[in-house]
Design a protein around this motif. Sequence first.
Motif, PDB file in Angstrom:
ATOM      1  N   HIS A  95     -26.896  13.012 -26.319  1.00  0.00           N
ATOM      2  CA  HIS A  95     -27.276  12.109 -27.394  1.00  0.00           C
ATOM      3  C   HIS A  95     -27.291  12.892 -28.697  1.00  0.00           C
ATOM      4  CE1 HIS A  95     -29.268   9.094 -29.787  1.00  0.00           C
ATOM      5  NE2 HIS A  95     -30.168   9.988 -30.153  1.00  0.00           N
ATOM      6  N   GLY A  96     -26.834  12.252 -29.747  1.00  0.00           N
ATOM      7  CA  GLY A  96     -26.895  12.939 -31.030  1.00  0.00           C
ATOM      8  C   GLY A  96     -25.692  12.627 -31.895  1.00  0.00           C
ATOM      9  N   PRO A  97     -25.667  13.237 -33.084  1.00  0.00           N
ATOM     10  CA  PRO A  97     -26.635  14.182 -33.654  1.00  0.00           C
ATOM     11  C   PRO A  97     -27.923  13.481 -34.100  1.00  0.00           C
ATOM     12  CG  PRO A  97     -24.939  13.691 -35.272  1.00  0.00           C
ATOM     13  CD  PRO A  97     -24.524  13.002 -34.004  1.00  0.00           C
ATOM     14  N   ASP A  98     -29.066  14.060 -33.732  1.00  0.00           N
ATOM     15  CA  ASP A  98     -30.347  13.402 -33.976  1.00  0.00           C
ATOM     16  C   ASP A  98     -31.478  14.418 -33.783  1.00  0.00           C
ATOM     17  OD1 ASP A  98     -32.664  11.922 -33.933  1.00  0.00           O
ATOM     18  OD2 ASP A  98     -32.057  10.586 -32.304  1.00  0.00           O
ATOM     19  N   PRO A  99     -31.941  15.047 -34.852  1.00  0.00           N
ATOM     20  CA  PRO A  99     -33.028  16.025 -34.689  1.00  0.00           C
ATOM     21  C   PRO A  99     -34.326  15.393 -34.205  1.00  0.00           C
ATOM     22  CG  PRO A  99     -32.630  15.579 -37.021  1.00  0.00           C
ATOM     23  CD  PRO A  99     -31.514  14.938 -36.258  1.00  0.00           C
ATOM     24  N   ASP A 100     -34.524  14.083 -34.452  1.00  0.00           N
ATOM     25  CA  ASP A 100     -35.740  13.401 -34.006  1.00  0.00           C
ATOM     26  C   ASP A 100     -35.796  13.221 -32.490  1.00  0.00           C
ATOM     27  OD1 ASP A 100     -36.708  13.149 -36.552  1.00  0.00           O
ATOM     28  OD2 ASP A 100     -36.411  10.983 -36.706  1.00  0.00           O
ATOM     29  N   VAL A 159     -28.981  20.563 -38.828  1.00  0.00           N
ATOM     30  CA  VAL A 159     -28.337  20.372 -40.136  1.00  0.00           C
ATOM     31  C   VAL A 159     -28.542  18.955 -40.668  1.00  0.00           C
ATOM     32  CG1 VAL A 159     -26.602  22.155 -39.683  1.00  0.00           C
ATOM     33  CG2 VAL A 159     -26.113  19.778 -39.088  1.00  0.00           C
ATOM     34  N   PHE A 160     -28.983  18.040 -39.815  1.00  0.00           N
ATOM     35  CA  PHE A 160     -29.184  16.650 -40.231  1.00  0.00           C
ATOM     36  C   PHE A 160     -30.635  16.380 -40.630  1.00  0.00           C
ATOM     37  CE2 PHE A 160     -25.498  16.683 -37.420  1.00  0.00           C
ATOM     38  CZ  PHE A 160     -24.573  15.955 -38.164  1.00  0.00           C
ATOM     39  N   PRO A 189     -34.573  21.103 -28.437  1.00  0.00           N
ATOM     40  CA  PRO A 189     -33.809  20.964 -29.684  1.00  0.00           C
ATOM     41  C   PRO A 189     -32.426  21.595 -29.557  1.00  0.00           C
ATOM     42  CG  PRO A 189     -35.458  22.688 -29.901  1.00  0.00           C
ATOM     43  CD  PRO A 189     -35.709  22.038 -28.573  1.00  0.00           C
ATOM     44  N   ARG A 190     -31.461  20.981 -30.204  1.00  0.00           N
ATOM     45  CA  ARG A 190     -30.110  21.541 -30.247  1.00  0.00           C
ATOM     46  C   ARG A 190     -29.867  22.101 -31.645  1.00  0.00           C
ATOM     47  NH1 ARG A 190     -25.726  17.340 -28.391  1.00  0.00           N
ATOM     48  NH2 ARG A 190     -26.290  16.546 -30.455  1.00  0.00           N
ATOM     49  N   PRO A 191     -29.444  23.351 -31.728  1.00  0.00           N
ATOM     50  CA  PRO A 191     -29.229  23.963 -33.049  1.00  0.00           C
ATOM     51  C   PRO A 191     -28.319  23.145 -33.957  1.00  0.00           C
ATOM     52  CG  PRO A 191     -29.158  25.644 -31.349  1.00  0.00           C
ATOM     53  CD  PRO A 191     -29.227  24.324 -30.630  1.00  0.00           C
ATOM     54  N   GLU A 192     -27.321  22.481 -33.379  1.00  0.00           N
ATOM     55  CA  GLU A 192     -26.375  21.722 -34.203  1.00  0.00           C
ATOM     56  C   GLU A 192     -27.009  20.475 -34.823  1.00  0.00           C
ATOM     57  OE1 GLU A 192     -25.186  20.764 -29.820  1.00  0.00           O
ATOM     58  OE2 GLU A 192     -26.107  22.412 -30.968  1.00  0.00           O
TER      59      GLU A 192
END
Length: 289
Positions: free
Chosen positions: A72-77, A31-32, A25-28
């Motif tokens: 890739h992102g932003p995409d928490p999934d 937020v999404f 996971p990326r902390p940034e």
Amino acid sequence: MEVTARQFGCQSMTAPLRRVLVRAPRPEDAVFWQAYGWRSEPDPGAMVAEHEAFRALLAESGAEVVLAETPHGPDPDAIYTYDPAIVADTGAILLRPGKEGRRGEPDAMGADFVEAGVPIAGRLDAPALAEGGDTVWLDEQTLLVGRGYRTNDEGIRSLRELLPGVDVIAFDLPHYHGASEVMHLMSFLSPLDVDLAAVYLPLMPVRLVEILQGRGIELVKVPDDEFESMGPNVLALGPRVALALAGNDESRRRMEKAGVDVRVYQGDHISRPGDGGPTCLTRPILRGV
């Protein structure tokens, strides 16, 4: 002639897990969470710590943990690496997620596969839709596919074309809470061995139950109050060795009674908010003896 070790091949759900692709996971991205339909806001630092501990458990089981690093992102999934692709004996098949915000994940994962020595055997194109969570290998020549809001008829036809030696059996999935909430085939079915599976029986299609019973597969039934907390979502590390989300104590007790060695991980930030259990967090690349 030099013989190299096999690097991919995963037409099984329960053979010993040898290689597995994960994405940290990326902390940034946290937020999404609302845009991606997560139930609650995860703590970015806790996500990182939980995922590191999760990867350590995979490594302790004997699996080579391959970290996906293609941007890739932003995409928490994106941490739910099971969905963008499946890995057959011929290589990776890049899918086309039904969730629109995840449509960029297969291309990024394709680059990660190539880096890991896994060839791309095919891909799905519009209008086909399919997500990995709707696919379950019953055996090496039988793939179960859930037809629902994330996987459509065109996606199922494409899988049949790309897997000519495989019997692809499709089932309608329940509407349940509708298109806005994920309901995968693996939401209520996780194989634990060739003759054992964890299930949430009330949501299972009758024909699927009959097929499992016809093959002599014993069903470990998850209780009603542990379905929403992903009690049926269990990752087989090998035959009757499983990794489960901590907190589903009755489901764990029932699996252990059936002879399963159940190991647990903490997923209050990487699993519960985004409805992604241990199978969702992994894309097995290689299984075997």
